[in-house]
Design an enzyme around this catalytic site. Structure first.
Site, short mmCIF file in Angstrom:
data_model
loop_
_atom_site.label_atom_id
_atom_site.label_comp_id
_atom_site.label_asym_id
_atom_site.label_seq_id
_atom_site.Cartn_x
_atom_site.Cartn_y
_atom_site.Cartn_z
N HIS A 219 0.83 -1.21 0.00
CA HIS A 219 0.00 0.00 0.00
C HIS A 219 0.87 1.26 0.00
O HIS A 219 0.65 2.18 -0.80
CB HIS A 219 -0.92 0.00 1.22
N GLU A 220 1.85 1.28 0.89
CA GLU A 220 2.70 2.47 0.98
C GLU A 220 3.62 2.61 -0.23
O GLU A 220 3.95 3.72 -0.64
CB GLU A 220 3.51 2.43 2.27
N HIS B 130 1.95 4.55 -2.80
CA HIS B 130 2.07 6.00 -2.63
C HIS B 130 3.49 6.47 -2.96
O HIS B 130 3.68 7.51 -3.61
CB HIS B 130 1.75 6.41 -1.18
#
Length: 426
Positions: free
Chosen positions: A24-25, A28
């Site tokens: 998920h990170e 980003h």
């Protein structure tokens, strides 16, 4: 051994969650760096730092509580207004102080007139960065579902007979005795390993088709073509009539043959994983929009001790318990692997949907802020007005605080429910 297997299942879920958060990170991080934003930290977890190392301008690390993660981007919001920055005082009470603290923390990431900041990016780039995290969870879920459905397959009852029933079931009797009548299949000479090819001239490819015809024919003579040792043969059988309960709860008589199917894994097409992910997104979204109601119902069952609904939301504790039960179940290893993959894939779907909720501090909230900024700029250009100032989302810190408190309360309720009134696959 069962306890060890349970612990292994819980640990695997924790590792799976950590991988999901890391991806998920990364979702980003990669576009942020690609668009030139200065990223100070990439952290998995919260709380005290267990390990970290700096590569270039970014510090990468793990923290003690693996319940989330974050990246620290420079200039998530515009700098503090000049008058606030000069005085350093918020005034106006608790929430005003929170706003000023958020601005001060944001100001620390700014370096003079540096353009490598998030808030100066075009709207579409900000949306891409914030969508990157949830999209990574969706892609991970698709990969997991693809491994599950295409790599392993779906358990399917085939037309190959695995075993015969010992007797024709009698109402209120759970065990067979020597005086009970033999099942029609045994009387007709059907044996384990036989494959049913057709019933009354109707070709069958799945056991559900065989079962449907048999149940609809109590006391009627049927002709079965079976395959044994590569050769086909025809047998005649009359299904026994037994009592059963229909879908509407009424009593009915159905046919009973007394054969049990062989269950095999049937691999699905390559697109089945994406289709399953899409179906799960719709199902989770249907639950997510009524999450407060679902949590309230879960809290009620925690107090009353009533059984929880099957679609009750779970905390990571609940997911870990289910993973432990899957690992400790008396089933083939492949079945347990499939169960774990399904759980982890569903967890990533939940992360995808949850993070798109349009509230700060979730990714969906940052997307709404970026779109609002873009809309203001579009309207200013349309009506030939000066470009507006960038949207200062720090003003929404009080709302963010309320959302965070709400999430903490809901999380606490679900954790308590998962401990004291857990869902179970047993």
């Amino acid at each position: 051994m069962e306890a060890i297997a349970f612990v292994i299942g819980v640990v695997l879920m924790i590792v799976g969650l950590a991988v999901s958060i890391a991806l998920h990170e990364i979702g980003h991080l990669v576009p942020a760096k690609r668009f030139g934003v200065r990223v100070g930290q990439y952290m998995i977890g919260f709380g005290p730092t267990l390990w970290s190392r700096r590569y270039g301008e970014t510090q990468y690390g793990f923290k003690a509580i693996p319940l989330g993660g974050y990246i620290s981007m420079a200039g998530m919001y515009p700098p503090s207004p000049a008058e606030r920055a000069a005085t350093g005082r918020a005034g106006g009470g608790f929430f005003a102080t929170m706003v000023q603290d958020a601005r001060a923390a944001n100001d620390e990431t700014l370096q003079g007139d540096d353009d490598r900041v998030f808030y100066k990016l075009p709207v579409y780039k900000r949306v891409i960065i914030m969508l990157g995290g949830p999209v990574m969870n969706l892609l991970f879920a698709i990969v997991l579902f693809s491994i599950l459905l295409t790599g392993i397959g779906v358990q399917t009852a085939t037309t190959t007979v695995s075993a015969l029933s010992e007797c024709v079931p009698q109402a209120g009797v759970t065990e067979c005795t020597s005086s009970d009548p033999a099942p029609p299949a045994a009387a007709a000479g059907i044996e384990p390993g036989d494959t049913i090819v057709s019933v009354n001239g109707t070709a069958v490819t799945g056991f559900d088709e065989v079962s449907r015809i048999i149940q609809a024919s109590p006391g009627e003579q049927l002709t079965l073509v079976i395959q044994r040792d590569g050769a086909e043969r025809t047998v005649t059988v009359v299904p026994a009539a037994i009592d059963a309960t229909g879908a509407d709860g009424s009593a009915e008589r159905i046919g009973f043959l007394g054969v049990r199917p062989t269950v095999e894994y049937e691999r699905q097409p390559i697109w089945a994983g994406a289709a399953a992910a899409g179906e799960n997104v719709g199902a989770v979204a249907g639950i997510m929009w009524q999450l407060p109601v679902k949590v309230y119902q879960t809290a009620t069952t925690l107090i009353t001790g009533e059984e929880r609904s099957a679609d009750s939301p779970l905390s990571i504790v609940g997911a870990g318990i289910l993973s432990g039960e899957v690992a400790a179940a008396e089933a083939p290893v492949l079945n347990r692997v499939a169960g774990f993959l399904g759980l982890l894939a569903s967890l990533n779907i939940a992360l995808f949907v949850f993070n798109l909720i349009p509230l700060l501090p979730l990714d969906g909230g940052h997307i709404v802020v970026a779109l609002w900024d873009g809309l203001k700029r579009f309207l200013a250009k349309l009506f030939h007005r000066p470009p507006p100032k960038p949207v200062d989302a720090t003003k929404l810190v009080p709302v963010t605080f309320v959302v965070v408190i709400g999430l903490i309360v809901m999380g606490a309720v679900l954790i308590l429910a998962d401990i004291f009134n857990p869902l179970s696959i047993i």
